[in-house]
Design a protein around this motif. Structure first.
Motif, PDB file in Angstrom:
ATOM      1  N   ILE A 210       0.850  -1.190   0.000  1.00 48.60           N
ATOM      2  CA  ILE A 210       0.000   0.000   0.000  1.00 48.60           C
ATOM      3  C   ILE A 210       0.883   1.236   0.000  1.00 48.60           C
ATOM      4  O   ILE A 210       1.824   1.343   0.787  1.00 48.60           O
ATOM      5  N   LEU A 211       0.574   2.173  -0.880  1.00 46.77           N
ATOM      6  CA  LEU A 211       1.279   3.451  -0.940  1.00 46.77           C
ATOM      7  C   LEU A 211       0.315   4.564  -0.558  1.00 46.77           C
ATOM      8  O   LEU A 211      -0.758   4.697  -1.157  1.00 46.77           O
ATOM      9  N   ILE A 212       0.670   5.365   0.451  1.00 43.49           N
ATOM     10  CA  ILE A 212      -0.137   6.512   0.869  1.00 43.49           C
ATOM     11  C   ILE A 212       0.592   7.776   0.432  1.00 43.49           C
ATOM     12  O   ILE A 212       1.739   8.000   0.827  1.00 43.49           O
ATOM     13  N   VAL A 213      -0.054   8.578  -0.395  1.00 38.67           N
ATOM     14  CA  VAL A 213       0.578   9.758  -0.982  1.00 38.67           C
ATOM     15  C   VAL A 213       0.192  11.010  -0.212  1.00 38.67           C
ATOM     16  O   VAL A 213      -0.999  11.323  -0.057  1.00 38.67           O
ATOM     17  N   GLY A 214       1.200  11.753   0.264  1.00 35.74           N
ATOM     18  CA  GLY A 214       0.963  13.015   0.965  1.00 35.74           C
ATOM     19  C   GLY A 214       1.480  12.965   2.380  1.00 35.74           C
ATOM     20  O   GLY A 214       1.614  11.894   2.981  1.00 35.74           O
ATOM     21  N   THR A 215       1.761  14.120   2.944  1.00 37.45           N
ATOM     22  CA  THR A 215       2.185  14.176   4.346  1.00 37.45           C
ATOM     23  C   THR A 215       1.498  15.308   5.088  1.00 37.45           C
ATOM     24  O   THR A 215       1.981  15.783   6.105  1.00 37.45           O
ATOM     25  N   GLY A 216       0.374  15.754   4.568  1.00 38.68           N
ATOM     26  CA  GLY A 216      -0.450  16.705   5.297  1.00 38.68           C
ATOM     27  C   GLY A 216      -1.356  15.945   6.248  1.00 38.68           C
ATOM     28  O   GLY A 216      -1.162  14.759   6.529  1.00 38.68           O
ATOM     29  N   LYS A 258       6.218   3.851  13.264  1.00 38.45           N
ATOM     30  CA  LYS A 258       6.839   2.539  13.228  1.00 38.45           C
ATOM     31  C   LYS A 258       6.289   1.683  12.083  1.00 38.45           C
ATOM     32  O   LYS A 258       5.122   1.788  11.714  1.00 38.45           O
ATOM     33  N   ASN A 259       7.148   0.817  11.563  1.00 46.44           N
ATOM     34  CA  ASN A 259       6.787  -0.179  10.553  1.00 46.44           C
ATOM     35  C   ASN A 259       6.220   0.439   9.280  1.00 46.44           C
ATOM     36  O   ASN A 259       5.383  -0.165   8.601  1.00 46.44           O
ATOM     37  N   VAL A 260       6.644   1.646   8.971  1.00 43.29           N
ATOM     38  CA  VAL A 260       6.207   2.324   7.755  1.00 43.29           C
ATOM     39  C   VAL A 260       7.436   2.821   6.999  1.00 43.29           C
ATOM     40  O   VAL A 260       8.308   3.474   7.588  1.00 43.29           O
ATOM     41  N   SER A 261       7.518   2.498   5.710  1.00 42.82           N
ATOM     42  CA  SER A 261       8.621   2.991   4.885  1.00 42.82           C
ATOM     43  C   SER A 261       8.251   4.355   4.312  1.00 42.82           C
ATOM     44  O   SER A 261       7.061   4.683   4.182  1.00 42.82           O
ATOM     45  N   VAL A 262       9.256   5.142   3.980  1.00 44.51           N
ATOM     46  CA  VAL A 262       9.007   6.490   3.469  1.00 44.51           C
ATOM     47  C   VAL A 262       9.860   6.728   2.232  1.00 44.51           C
ATOM     48  O   VAL A 262      11.046   6.383   2.205  1.00 44.51           O
ATOM     49  N   VAL A 263       9.251   7.326   1.199  1.00 44.40           N
ATOM     50  CA  VAL A 263       9.976   7.751   0.010  1.00 44.40           C
ATOM     51  C   VAL A 263       9.650   9.216  -0.228  1.00 44.40           C
ATOM     52  O   VAL A 263       8.493   9.636  -0.073  1.00 44.40           O
ATOM     53  N   GLN A 264      10.652  10.004  -0.561  1.00 46.03           N
ATOM     54  CA  GLN A 264      10.418  11.432  -0.758  1.00 46.03           C
ATOM     55  C   GLN A 264      10.187  11.723  -2.236  1.00 46.03           C
ATOM     56  O   GLN A 264      10.985  11.345  -3.087  1.00 46.03           O
ATOM     57  N   TRP A 265       9.088  12.417  -2.513  1.00 47.80           N
ATOM     58  CA  TRP A 265       8.778  12.831  -3.879  1.00 47.80           C
ATOM     59  C   TRP A 265       9.278  14.266  -4.061  1.00 47.80           C
ATOM     60  O   TRP A 265       8.538  15.227  -3.850  1.00 47.80           O
ATOM     61  N   ASN A 266      10.510  14.383  -4.437  1.00 48.40           N
ATOM     62  CA  ASN A 266      11.124  15.679  -4.672  1.00 48.40           C
ATOM     63  C   ASN A 266      10.730  16.173  -6.061  1.00 48.40           C
ATOM     64  O   ASN A 266      11.090  15.561  -7.073  1.00 48.40           O
ATOM     65  N   GLU A 267       9.996  17.286  -6.113  1.00 52.02           N
ATOM     66  CA  GLU A 267       9.475  17.772  -7.376  1.00 52.02           C
ATOM     67  C   GLU A 267      10.562  18.246  -8.334  1.00 52.02           C
ATOM     68  O   GLU A 267      10.290  18.536  -9.501  1.00 52.02           O
ATOM     69  N   LYS A 279       9.241   2.631  -6.495  1.00 52.14           N
ATOM     70  CA  LYS A 279       9.174   1.177  -6.641  1.00 52.14           C
ATOM     71  C   LYS A 279      10.311   0.492  -5.901  1.00 52.14           C
ATOM     72  O   LYS A 279      10.133  -0.597  -5.331  1.00 52.14           O
ATOM     73  N   ASN A 280      11.467   1.112  -5.867  1.00 39.92           N
ATOM     74  CA  ASN A 280      12.598   0.532  -5.140  1.00 39.92           C
ATOM     75  C   ASN A 280      12.310   0.453  -3.644  1.00 39.92           C
ATOM     76  O   ASN A 280      12.591  -0.549  -2.985  1.00 39.92           O
ATOM     77  N   VAL A 281      11.753   1.536  -3.098  1.00 43.66           N
ATOM     78  CA  VAL A 281      11.443   1.555  -1.671  1.00 43.66           C
ATOM     79  C   VAL A 281      10.320   0.579  -1.342  1.00 43.66           C
ATOM     80  O   VAL A 281      10.342  -0.098  -0.304  1.00 43.66           O
ATOM     81  N   CYS A 282       9.343   0.482  -2.230  1.00 41.38           N
ATOM     82  CA  CYS A 282       8.182  -0.388  -1.991  1.00 41.38           C
ATOM     83  C   CYS A 282       8.474  -1.853  -2.294  1.00 41.38           C
ATOM     84  O   CYS A 282       7.667  -2.728  -1.965  1.00 41.38           O
ATOM     85  N   ARG A 301       1.544   9.851 -11.461  1.00 39.49           N
ATOM     86  CA  ARG A 301       2.667   9.170 -10.822  1.00 39.49           C
ATOM     87  C   ARG A 301       2.182   7.957 -10.036  1.00 39.49           C
ATOM     88  O   ARG A 301       2.819   6.900 -10.046  1.00 39.49           O
ATOM     89  N   SER A 302       1.057   8.096  -9.339  1.00 33.98           N
ATOM     90  CA  SER A 302       0.516   6.984  -8.561  1.00 33.98           C
ATOM     91  C   SER A 302       0.174   5.803  -9.462  1.00 33.98           C
ATOM     92  O   SER A 302       0.468   4.644  -9.129  1.00 33.98           O
ATOM     93  N   ILE A 303      -0.447   6.092 -10.604  1.00 40.20           N
ATOM     94  CA  ILE A 303      -0.817   5.021 -11.529  1.00 40.20           C
ATOM     95  C   ILE A 303       0.420   4.301 -12.050  1.00 40.20           C
ATOM     96  O   ILE A 303       0.426   3.073 -12.214  1.00 40.20           O
ATOM     97  N   ASN A 304       1.486   5.049 -12.283  1.00 40.98           N
ATOM     98  CA  ASN A 304       2.712   4.438 -12.800  1.00 40.98           C
ATOM     99  C   ASN A 304       3.462   3.639 -11.738  1.00 40.98           C
ATOM    100  O   ASN A 304       4.354   2.862 -12.073  1.00 40.98           O
ATOM    101  N   CYS A 305       3.120   3.840 -10.474  1.00 39.17           N
ATOM    102  CA  CYS A 305       3.700   3.035  -9.400  1.00 39.17           C
ATOM    103  C   CYS A 305       2.835   1.815  -9.090  1.00 39.17           C
ATOM    104  O   CYS A 305       3.196   0.985  -8.248  1.00 39.17           O
ATOM    105  N   LEU A 306       1.704   1.696  -9.765  1.00 40.72           N
ATOM    106  CA  LEU A 306       0.706   0.673  -9.460  1.00 40.72           C
ATOM    107  C   LEU A 306       0.897  -0.547 -10.358  1.00 40.72           C
ATOM    108  O   LEU A 306       1.260  -0.435 -11.523  1.00 40.72           O
ATOM    109  N   SER A 307       0.630  -1.711  -9.799  1.00 42.96           N
ATOM    110  CA  SER A 307       0.729  -2.954 -10.564  1.00 42.96           C
ATOM    111  C   SER A 307      -0.485  -3.113 -11.475  1.00 42.96           C
ATOM    112  O   SER A 307      -1.504  -2.423 -11.319  1.00 42.96           O
ATOM    113  N   MET A 308      -0.379  -4.014 -12.419  1.00 44.98           N
ATOM    114  CA  MET A 308      -1.531  -4.354 -13.265  1.00 44.98           C
ATOM    115  C   MET A 308      -2.663  -4.864 -12.372  1.00 44.98           C
ATOM    116  O   MET A 308      -2.450  -5.700 -11.498  1.00 44.98           O
ATOM    117  N   GLY A 309      -3.856  -4.336 -12.582  1.00 44.00           N
ATOM    118  CA  GLY A 309      -4.996  -4.746 -11.780  1.00 44.00           C
ATOM    119  C   GLY A 309      -5.080  -4.052 -10.435  1.00 44.00           C
ATOM    120  O   GLY A 309      -5.945  -4.376  -9.615  1.00 44.00           O
TER     121      GLY A 309
END
Length: 397
Positions: A210-216, A258-267, A279-282, A301-309
């Motif tokens: 699962i990828l959660i986008v945003g930090t607000g 805890k138990n959550v990975s983080v990737v930074q989306w630097n614009e 994808k590397n982090v996930c 960007r989210s769609i391109n990080c998503l698997s088929m289906g």
């Protein structure tokens, strides 16, 4: 304040009567000029509906209301709020757009207060009483701004809160936290289906990403609720959660969970770099994305990080504009984009209990006097306030 200010109204017989007024604060969707989106004025105190109640607002989440007119100014506000980004460029957004992209400032209505008055037709054995601490579930006829005294047409929209739950925390629950909770519940139904399809695989191969986008505020609530929910449902060993952070401060906040990975989306980076980094982090393409962004660029960007289906969950507020743009792409990848609405009243009751019992910790927040609303919105749009901003109308605690 409300008891000291009056207005004159003609009663139809050329006689004048004095009506009490109360202060109202309205935050509309910010456009390019952020300072012009906060309005202060006085409105008549409405009569309490016979079967309803009147609430004295103590704290309110700094959410905005959509401009209701079709004027040029309101259209430009909505346009800037949902401004599109070309996935192949590195153009930076203006500060006015930043808060929207992060979800630290979002559409909604969040209030916590005490019952000031009950309607004349409310049953005496009602579970509510004057002076009781409550929050309000957003309803269709909610007012255009935060008045000091708010009229509730039906008691079903009023949710009691226990004494151990601070008003400033309770005020965050009715919109932001509730929307995040509903998104997590929908994600859980998707995860359950995926795990069933993979039940014959080994543990590592059946895991759902699962990828959660945003930090607000929205994303910070979502990751906390998701961590608790999947742990209590017994699926925590089969679910990997990653947060895509949109700013440096958010990166720090997300790494504290805890138990959550983080990737930074630097614009500043190109899209292929950000997608590859994610994808590397996930550990590969993800199965579910909860995207609290409001732009085409974020969803692309989210769609391109998503698997088929795979499935992307987005706020119902932005779905009308974004869904048509990505219908073809998602269809080609056999992916689904699902709009998420605010949760139910029962979910809000459950959320109050979970937060009051400290089973779910609230994200960072800062409390400001309501007089500073303009400065608060400016700071939110410039990403200068970590987590949520709460406006205090009265100090009763």
């Amino acid at each position: 304040m409300a008891a000291e200010i009056y207005s004159k109204q003609c009663d139809g017989n050329d006689h004048f009567k004095m009506n009490k007024l109360c202060r109202q604060l309205s935050i509309e969707s910010p456009g390019s000029v952020v300072k012009n989106c906060v309005f202060n004025f006085y409105v008549p105190i409405q009569d309490t509906p016979p079967k309803g109640a009147r609430i004295k607002i103590v704290c309110a989440g700094a959410c905005y209301k959509r401009n209701r007119s079709a004027s040029i100014s309101s259209m430009s506000s909505v346009s800037s709020e949902l401004s599109d980004y070309n996935p192949t460029t590195t153009q930076q957004s203006s500060p006015a757009h930043q808060g929207f992209r992060e979800g630290s400032l979002f559409s909604g209505f969040e209030v916590a207060g005490v019952i000031d008055c009950l309607g004349t037709e409310v049953d005496s054995d009602c579970h509510l009483k004057i002076g009781q601490r409550v929050i309000v579930y957003p309803f269709d006829e909610d007012p255009a701004g935060y008045a000091e005294l708010m009229v509730i047409p039906d008691l079903k929209y009023i949710v009691p809160i226990p004494d151990e739950l601070p008003m400033c925390v309770a005020a965050m629950l009715p919109t932001g936290a509730l929307l995040a909770m509903n998104a997590v519940f929908k994600a859980h139904s998707v995860v359950t289906k995926i795990l069933e399809e993979r039940k014959e695989r080994c543990v590592e191969e059946k895991k759902c990403k699962i990828l959660i986008v945003g930090t607000g505020g929205l994303a910070l609530w979502a990751v906390r609720i998701a961590s608790y929910h999947f742990a209590t449902s017994g699926a925590n060993n089969l679910v990997d959660i990653t947060v895509a952070s949109l700013r440096d401060e958010g990166f720090r906040l997300a790494t504290e969970i805890k138990n959550v990975s983080v990737v930074q989306w630097n614009e500043c980076l190109y899209e292929p770099q950000l997608i590859e980094r994610t994808k590397n982090v996930c550990g590969g393409a993800v199965d579910v994305v909860i995207d609290f962004g409001t732009t085409s660029r974020s969803l692309h960007r989210s769609i391109n990080c998503l698997s088929m289906g795979g499935v992307v969950l987005i706020s119902e507020e932005v779905a009308e504009k974004l869904l048509p743009k990505f219908a073809r792409l998602s269809s080609e990848n056999q992916q689904e984009i699902i709009p998420i609405s605010n949760g139910s009243i029962q979910q809000l009751h459950d959320l109050v209990e979970l937060v009051a019992n400290k089973k779910i910790q609230p994200p960072p927040y800062s409390v400001f006097p309501c007089d500073q609303a303009s400065d608060v919105v400016q700071k939110l749009c410039n990403s200068e306030i970590p987590g949520r901003a709460i406006l205090r109308f009265h100090d009763i605690e």
